[in-house]
Scaffold this active site. Structure first.
Site, PDB file in Angstrom:
ATOM      1  CB  CYS A  47      -0.914  -0.024   1.236  1.00 27.22           C
ATOM      2  SG  CYS A  47      -1.991   1.410   1.409  1.00 27.22           S
ATOM      3  CB  SER A  49      -0.058   3.638   4.290  1.00 26.69           C
ATOM      4  OG  SER A  49      -1.275   4.260   3.960  1.00 26.69           O
ATOM      5  CG  HIS A  52       3.101   7.811   2.494  1.00 23.21           C
ATOM      6  ND1 HIS A  52       3.515   8.337   1.297  1.00 23.21           N
ATOM      7  CD2 HIS A  52       1.740   7.916   2.494  1.00 23.21           C
ATOM      8  CE1 HIS A  52       2.466   8.735   0.595  1.00 23.21           C
ATOM      9  NE2 HIS A  52       1.375   8.489   1.298  1.00 23.21           N
ATOM     10  CG  HIS A  68      -1.338  -1.394   6.310  1.00 21.65           C
ATOM     11  ND1 HIS A  68      -0.246  -0.974   5.584  1.00 21.65           N
ATOM     12  CD2 HIS A  68      -2.409  -0.754   5.786  1.00 21.65           C
ATOM     13  CE1 HIS A  68      -0.637  -0.113   4.673  1.00 21.65           C
ATOM     14  NE2 HIS A  68      -1.952   0.026   4.757  1.00 21.65           N
ATOM     15  CB  CYS A 172      -5.581  -1.116   3.785  1.00 22.89           C
ATOM     16  SG  CYS A 172      -5.050   0.630   3.719  1.00 22.89           S
TER      17      CYS A 172
END
Length: 373
Positions: A47, A49, A52, A68, A172
């Protein structure tokens, strides 16, 4: 031989410093304590995220095991667990639902007050070690490892027949984008929408807009290679900001006869596109949804008149869903063919090729890459 109650040695992908590739190393995963579950991971999506954290845009405690967006099987459970047992197929959830805090008890809330930032379990320790030294978890899940340990508030049992390499996205990316449209924004039939960022989350928002009956969905991205897939999913107009000399919000107003869109979704996480998405909305009843994760230190400066005229600017986490209540329902909807996740998954790789998967995502060559274990 049963592994319950014993330390498990397995492979995990560890980030030691920002902007460095993953190191796949052998770690030790401790048994679950009270109200915890140890899970064997079957599949995990990559993902934005996670990206990041790797790039350092979002701060986290290091060293860390990321991931996640996964599906796994319960290996063992700690004391007090009654909602699941070894062998059950489960989804770890980055947004817990304790069912006891004021936010969980509020019908409008979904941001549980449990700490998911420290990278440690509730007792202040880690279940992961490498050569005896502790490693941090990521948002209470950490799925880039063959085994993980999560609190029971951060995992839910799902249909045993659901394909892990597909429904992992429900933990997610898909739920976040799809829910932003149908649940958080409550897109109405016949409306006009604009989605900024046509990655996994953005395209899931497109799917939500289409499901809600939007008559026009404008997709915005600087990567024109994403346009064919976007149109296949439901985008009616594709716009590349690099093709225009004027601000893209003005282009969107031109495309909508001077009105702007009724709903806009920012699925990138950049302050400048968040502001552009707001500026693209109808000035009185337009609603802009912030879906992308912003960098830790980012800020926005804007003129209050953008909101004074009536626009709504709203953030949404996990599509405003209450996680444990909703994830099994969405898995059931998938199994009943209410929506398809296939268009979102462009690459499937073995876990050992995690760095290749991250390169594909960051280069814009894939929508979602799923790692299999």
């Amino acid at each position: 031989m049963s592994t319950a109650g014993k330390v498990i040695k397995c492979k995990a992908a560890v980030i030691w410093k920002p902007k460095e590739p993953f190191s796949i190393v052998e770690i030790e995963v401790a048994p679950p304590k009270a109200h915890e579950v140890r899970i064997k991971i079957l599949a995990s999506g990559i993902c934005g995220s996670d990206v990041h954290i790797v790039t350092g845009a979002v701060k986290a405690n290091l060293p860390i095991i990321l991931g996640h967006e996964a599906v796994g099987v319960v290996e063992s459970v700690g004391e007090g667990i009654t909602s699941m047992k070894p062998g059950d197929q489960v989804i770890p959830i980055f947004l817990p639902q304790c069912g006891k805090c004021s936010t969980c008890l509020n019908p409008r809330g979904n941001l549980c007050k449990k700490d998911q930032v420290s990278g440690l379990m509730e007792d202040g320790t880690s279940r992961f070690t490498h050569k005896g030294k502790p490693l941090h978890n990521f948002v209470g899940t950490s799925t880039f490892t063959e085994y993980t340990v999560v609190h029971e508030d951060s995992v839910v049992k799902i249909d045993a027949t659901a394909p892990p390499e597909k429904v992992c996205l429900i933990s997610c990316g898909f739920s976040t984008g799809y829910g932003a449209a149908i649940n958080a924004a409550k897109v109405r039939p016949g409306s006009t929408c604009a989605v900024f960022g046509l990655g996994g989350v953005g395209l899931s928002a497109v799917m939500g807009c289409k499901e809600a009956g939007a008559s026009r969905i404008i997709g915005v991205d600087i990567n024109k290679d994403k346009f064919p897939k976007a149109k296949e999913i439901g985008v009616t107009d594709c716009v590349n900001p690099q093709d225009y000399k004027k601000p893209i919000n003005e282009v969107i107003f031109d495309l909508t006869g001077g009105d702007g869109v009724e709903y806009s979704f920012e699925a990138i996480g950049k302050p400048e596109t968040m502001l552009t998405a707001l500026n693209s909305c109808q000035i009185n009843y337009g609603k802009c949804m912030i879906v992308g994760v912003p960098p830790t230190d980012s800020k926005i400066t804007f003129a209050p008149r953008l909101l004074f005229t009536g626009r709504t600017w709203k953030g949404t986490l996990f599509g405003d869903w209450k996680s444990k209540d909703t994830v099994p329902m969405l898995v059931s909807d998938f199994m009943n063919k209410k929506f398809s996740l296939d268009p979102l998954i462009t690459h499937t790789l073995p876990f050992e090729k995690i760095n290749e998967g991250f390169d594909l995502l960051q280069s814009g060559k894939c929508i979602r890459c799923v790692l299999t274990f």
